[in-house]
Design an enzyme around this catalytic site. Structure first.
Site, PDB file in Angstrom:
ATOM      1  N   ARG A   1      52.995   6.417  64.150  1.00 47.68           N
ATOM      2  CA  ARG A   1      52.838   7.970  63.171  1.00 47.68           C
ATOM      3  C   ARG A   1      51.399   8.179  63.102  1.00 47.68           C
ATOM      4  O   ARG A   1      51.076   8.575  62.155  1.00 47.68           O
ATOM      5  CB  ARG A   1      53.781   7.889  62.634  1.00 47.68           C
ATOM      6  CG  ARG A   1      55.240   7.699  62.994  1.00 47.68           C
ATOM      7  CD  ARG A   1      55.761   9.800  63.793  1.00 47.68           C
ATOM      8  NE  ARG A   1      56.911   9.611  63.964  1.00 47.68           N
ATOM      9  CZ  ARG A   1      57.803  10.425  63.738  1.00 47.68           C
ATOM     10  NH1 ARG A   1      58.045  10.928  62.142  1.00 47.68           N
ATOM     11  NH2 ARG A   1      59.029  10.350  63.567  1.00 47.68           N
TER      12      ARG A   1
ATOM     13  N   ARG B   1      51.016  14.001  59.865  1.00 53.06           N
ATOM     14  CA  ARG B   1      50.680  14.521  58.704  1.00 53.06           C
ATOM     15  C   ARG B   1      49.635  13.933  57.667  1.00 53.06           C
ATOM     16  O   ARG B   1      49.399  14.215  57.027  1.00 53.06           O
ATOM     17  CB  ARG B   1      51.566  15.053  57.842  1.00 53.06           C
ATOM     18  CG  ARG B   1      52.791  15.957  58.996  1.00 53.06           C
ATOM     19  CD  ARG B   1      53.570  16.950  58.105  1.00 53.06           C
ATOM     20  NE  ARG B   1      54.884  15.747  58.550  1.00 53.06           N
ATOM     21  CZ  ARG B   1      55.308  15.705  57.427  1.00 53.06           C
ATOM     22  NH1 ARG B   1      56.079  16.591  57.102  1.00 53.06           N
ATOM     23  NH2 ARG B   1      56.458  15.126  58.055  1.00 53.06           N
TER      24      ARG B   1
ATOM     25  N   ARG C   1      47.072  21.877  64.046  1.00 51.87           N
ATOM     26  CA  ARG C   1      49.007  22.281  63.860  1.00 51.87           C
ATOM     27  C   ARG C   1      49.215  23.565  62.917  1.00 51.87           C
ATOM     28  O   ARG C   1      50.510  23.990  63.165  1.00 51.87           O
ATOM     29  CB  ARG C   1      50.361  21.343  63.162  1.00 51.87           C
ATOM     30  CG  ARG C   1      50.246  20.157  63.965  1.00 51.87           C
ATOM     31  CD  ARG C   1      51.444  20.881  65.752  1.00 51.87           C
ATOM     32  NE  ARG C   1      51.815  21.571  64.365  1.00 51.87           N
ATOM     33  CZ  ARG C   1      53.119  20.839  63.944  1.00 51.87           C
ATOM     34  NH1 ARG C   1      53.855  19.425  63.890  1.00 51.87           N
ATOM     35  NH2 ARG C   1      54.124  21.839  63.489  1.00 51.87           N
TER      36      ARG C   1
ATOM     37  N   ASP D   1      57.276  13.050  71.124  1.00 56.89           N
ATOM     38  CA  ASP D   1      58.943  13.133  70.561  1.00 56.89           C
ATOM     39  C   ASP D   1      59.590  12.906  71.359  1.00 56.89           C
ATOM     40  O   ASP D   1      60.038  13.378  72.464  1.00 56.89           O
ATOM     41  CB  ASP D   1      58.881  14.429  68.613  1.00 56.89           C
ATOM     42  CG  ASP D   1      59.700  14.276  68.337  1.00 56.89           C
ATOM     43  OD1 ASP D   1      59.462  12.953  66.636  1.00 56.89           O
ATOM     44  OD2 ASP D   1      61.149  13.691  68.741  1.00 56.89           O
TER      45      ASP D   1
ATOM     46  N   TYR E   1      71.253  11.703  67.647  1.00 58.63           N
ATOM     47  CA  TYR E   1      70.349  12.945  67.212  1.00 58.63           C
ATOM     48  C   TYR E   1      72.095  14.380  68.280  1.00 58.63           C
ATOM     49  O   TYR E   1      72.104  15.338  67.334  1.00 58.63           O
ATOM     50  CB  TYR E   1      69.089  13.142  66.975  1.00 58.63           C
ATOM     51  CG  TYR E   1      68.870  12.633  66.386  1.00 58.63           C
ATOM     52  CD1 TYR E   1      68.194  13.127  65.620  1.00 58.63           C
ATOM     53  CD2 TYR E   1      68.063  11.295  66.715  1.00 58.63           C
ATOM     54  CE1 TYR E   1      67.609  12.147  64.324  1.00 58.63           C
ATOM     55  CE2 TYR E   1      66.696  11.022  66.077  1.00 58.63           C
ATOM     56  CZ  TYR E   1      66.645  11.363  64.649  1.00 58.63           C
ATOM     57  OH  TYR E   1      65.448  10.823  64.092  1.00 58.63           O
TER      58      TYR E   1
HETATM   59  O1  1CP Z   1      51.392   8.928  65.873  1.00 59.17           O
HETATM   60  C1  1CP Z   1      52.697   8.790  66.474  1.00 59.17           C
HETATM   61  O2  1CP Z   1      53.435   7.838  66.508  1.00 59.17           O
HETATM   62  C2  1CP Z   1      53.196  10.008  67.735  1.00 59.17           C
HETATM   63  C3  1CP Z   1      53.749  10.521  67.076  1.00 59.17           C
HETATM   64  C4  1CP Z   1      55.484  10.812  67.339  1.00 59.17           C
HETATM   65  C5  1CP Z   1      56.255   9.998  67.424  1.00 59.17           C
HETATM   66  C6  1CP Z   1      55.955   8.054  68.146  1.00 59.17           C
HETATM   67  C7  1CP Z   1      56.606  11.683  67.587  1.00 59.17           C
HETATM   68  C8  1CP Z   1      55.633  13.335  66.700  1.00 59.17           C
HETATM   69  N1  1CP Z   1      57.701  11.472  66.943  1.00 59.17           N
HETATM   70  C9  1CP Z   1      57.529   9.965  67.513  1.00 59.17           C
HETATM   71  C10 1CP Z   1      58.902   9.621  67.699  1.00 59.17           C
HETATM   72  C11 1CP Z   1      59.922   9.893  67.429  1.00 59.17           C
HETATM   73  N2  1CP Z   1      60.763  11.136  66.397  1.00 59.17           N
HETATM   74  C12 1CP Z   1      61.466   8.777  66.672  1.00 59.17           C
HETATM   75  C13 1CP Z   1      60.604   7.492  66.564  1.00 59.17           C
HETATM   76  C14 1CP Z   1      60.062   6.871  65.272  1.00 59.17           C
HETATM   77  C15 1CP Z   1      60.467   6.830  64.025  1.00 59.17           C
HETATM   78  O3  1CP Z   1      61.490   5.813  64.051  1.00 59.17           O
HETATM   79  O4  1CP Z   1      59.953   6.908  63.519  1.00 59.17           O
HETATM   80  C16 1CP Z   1      62.460   8.969  65.843  1.00 59.17           C
HETATM   81  C17 1CP Z   1      63.398   8.759  64.734  1.00 59.17           C
HETATM   82  C18 1CP Z   1      61.898  10.878  65.916  1.00 59.17           C
HETATM   83  C19 1CP Z   1      63.022  11.823  65.592  1.00 59.17           C
HETATM   84  C20 1CP Z   1      62.133  13.245  64.548  1.00 59.17           C
HETATM   85  N3  1CP Z   1      60.806  13.681  65.049  1.00 59.17           N
HETATM   86  C21 1CP Z   1      61.785  12.339  63.279  1.00 59.17           C
HETATM   87  C22 1CP Z   1      62.490  11.791  62.501  1.00 59.17           C
HETATM   88  C23 1CP Z   1      63.953  12.883  61.375  1.00 59.17           C
HETATM   89  C24 1CP Z   1      65.086  11.665  60.462  1.00 59.17           C
HETATM   90  O5  1CP Z   1      66.430  11.513  61.212  1.00 59.17           O
HETATM   91  O6  1CP Z   1      64.815  11.304  59.834  1.00 59.17           O
HETATM   92  C25 1CP Z   1      61.363  13.506  62.921  1.00 59.17           C
HETATM   93  C26 1CP Z   1      61.043  13.962  61.267  1.00 59.17           C
HETATM   94  C27 1CP Z   1      60.411  14.589  64.142  1.00 59.17           C
HETATM   95  C28 1CP Z   1      59.598  15.516  63.650  1.00 59.17           C
HETATM   96  C29 1CP Z   1      58.358  14.662  64.503  1.00 59.17           C
HETATM   97  N4  1CP Z   1      58.090  13.990  65.916  1.00 59.17           N
HETATM   98  C30 1CP Z   1      56.331  13.499  65.255  1.00 59.17           C
HETATM   99  C31 1CP Z   1      55.393  14.504  64.323  1.00 59.17           C
HETATM  100  C32 1CP Z   1      54.780  14.276  63.774  1.00 59.17           C
HETATM  101  C33 1CP Z   1      57.488  14.489  63.174  1.00 59.17           C
HETATM  102  C34 1CP Z   1      56.634  15.368  62.433  1.00 59.17           C
HETATM  103  C35 1CP Z   1      56.457  17.182  62.529  1.00 59.17           C
HETATM  104  C36 1CP Z   1      55.023  17.567  62.149  1.00 59.17           C
HETATM  105  O7  1CP Z   1      54.221  17.021  61.579  1.00 59.17           O
HETATM  106  O8  1CP Z   1      55.204  18.803  62.213  1.00 59.17           O
END
Ligand code: 1CP
Length: 349
Positions: A32, A36, A45, A81, A156
């Site tokens: 990540r 943000r 964004r 994602d 999910y």
């Molecule tokens: O920089 C990076 O790592 C690349 C971006 C990235 C990655 C690797 C995003 C962007 N998502 C992911 C993978 C992801 N998405 C995982 C596996 C990694 C982890 O465990 O963190 C998971 C479980 C998700 C699902 C997801 N998408 C969540 C988690 C929700 C929960 O169950 O707690 C969330 C909040 C998202 C949205 C998301 N994905 C990525 C971002 C930057 C965001 C936030 C949204 C935004 O900025 O508006």
């Protein structure tokens, strides 16, 4: 004198550490890292929904590059994602701000599972285009591609969104094993296609995120999840790119997660890396494992913890420095840059 062309797939510290080869410095990147915590990400964004940002090659490339420029990390991770390939093959879902992925019609019956169709590579052509462009721009810096593992994707799809206890997921796993295995097999094929698209477009390493596998016992992981993750990782073997496998709270599963076919096992902060080496065995590299919350504790604590992790990681066949999970949104990005510098300074030969 001609300067040798460095190929990130063979010469980068990330790939070399993943293979247990010598490195000039311990490579460091952050899960990540794009997101943000960066003001330039928030600005870009502004007014653009998450899934739209994930489908536009120009935005994918720019957001992926932001943390590389700012922090000097040793790898980029594709901005995408885990639900992007699911949406691309027709699942009605959205990423809701402050929540995460939300599925309109959660998968709870045979009929639902049968409607989940395979992903065609063209359906994620926008990802291939972004990866192609990124690899050209990144030069010697490797790009990490990724996908969600079958279990985490299933969670999910079955729960309909983020879940604390994963009760509906486990209800299907225990109560309808045939349906469960059919669903996970389809998700394995989707994850595999998505990862192959990224590697074929030029990604240097691939990470399979089984973020929520830590909610499972060893027996349940081995019987209900491992065969499907193994299908994904085995299906990548011919590509010759290192495979990283990571989950949160998976200290008790680390050996099993390695055995499904990982070259590198990702470790969260709950288990010190020297103990992780004992659990995983000497034949795989490790990635991790600074607690993302430590970044809020002030520099002397951060420095002490980074040095401790580097010392413990020296026991591994190869060590890729990372956090134990993703960067928290309110993290001061300046601290991340200092961590990169410190890892390089401490480990420079
Ligand atoms: O920089 C990076 O790592 C690349 C971006 C990235 C990655 C690797 C995003 C962007 N998502 C992911 C993978 C992801 N998405 C995982 C596996 C990694 C982890 O465990 O963190 C998971 C479980 C998700 C699902 C997801 N998408 C969540 C988690 C929700 C929960 O169950 O707690 C969330 C909040 C998202 C949205 C998301 N994905 C990525 C971002 C930057 C965001 C936030 C949204 C935004 O900025 O508006």
């Amino acid at each position: 004198m001609t300067v040798p062309q460095l190929n990130p797939r063979t010469d980068s510290a990330l790939v070399r550490a993943a293979r247990g080869e010598s490195v000039p410095v311990t490579p460091v990147w952050f899960m990540r890292q794009a997101g943000r915590s960066l003001p330039e990400y928030r600005a870009l964004r502004e007014g653009i929904p998450m899934l739209e940002a994930c489908s536009r090659p120009d935005l994918i490339q720019e957001i992926t590059l932001q943390p590389v420029r700012r922090h000097g990390v040793d790898a980029a991770i594709l901005f995408s994602d885990i639900v992007v390939p699911l949406r691309a093959c027709g699942v009605d879902l959205d990423i809701v701000p402050g929540v995460g992925p939300v599925v309109a019609d959660p998968i709870r019956s045979a009929d639902h599972v049968d409607r989940l169709r395979p992903l065609q590579p063209e359906e994620v052509g926008f990802v291939a285009e972004a990866v192609h462009g990124l690899v050209g721009t990144l030069g010697r810096t490797p790009l990490v591609g990724f996908a969600g593992a079958p279990f985490t994707l299933a969670s999910y799809l079955i729960e309909g969104g983020p879940s604390k206890n994963h009760e509906l997921t486990k209800a299907m796993m225990y109560g309808a094993p045939d349906l469960w295995h059919r669903l996970l097999d389809r998700l394995a094929d989707i994850a595999l296609t998505f990862l192959r698209v990224q590697a074929e477009a030029g990604a240097s390493a691939l990470q399979l995120f089984d973020s929520w596998a830590g909610v499972l016992s060893r027996a349940d992981y081995a019987a209900s999840v491992a065969p499907h993750s193994q299908k994904v990782l085995a299906g990548l073997a011919d590509l010759g790119v290192p495979r990283i496998h990571f989950g949160v709270g998976t200290g008790e599963l680390l050996d099993l997660m390695g055995d499904v076919g990982a070259d590198v096992v990702g470790v969260d902060w709950r288990i010190p890396l020297d103990e992780a080496v004992r659990r995983v065995g000497p034949h795989r590299a490790l990635q991790g494992n600074l607690d993302p919350a430590v970044l809020f504790a002030g520099w002397p604590v951060v420095e002490r913890e980074v040095r401790r992790i580097l010392a413990e990681g020296a026991a591994a066949r190869g060590h890729i420095f990372n956090l134990g999970h993703g960067v928290l949104p309110s993290t001061d990005p300046g601290v991340l840059t200092r961590v990169v510098d410190l890892v390089h300074e401490v480990t420079a030969a």
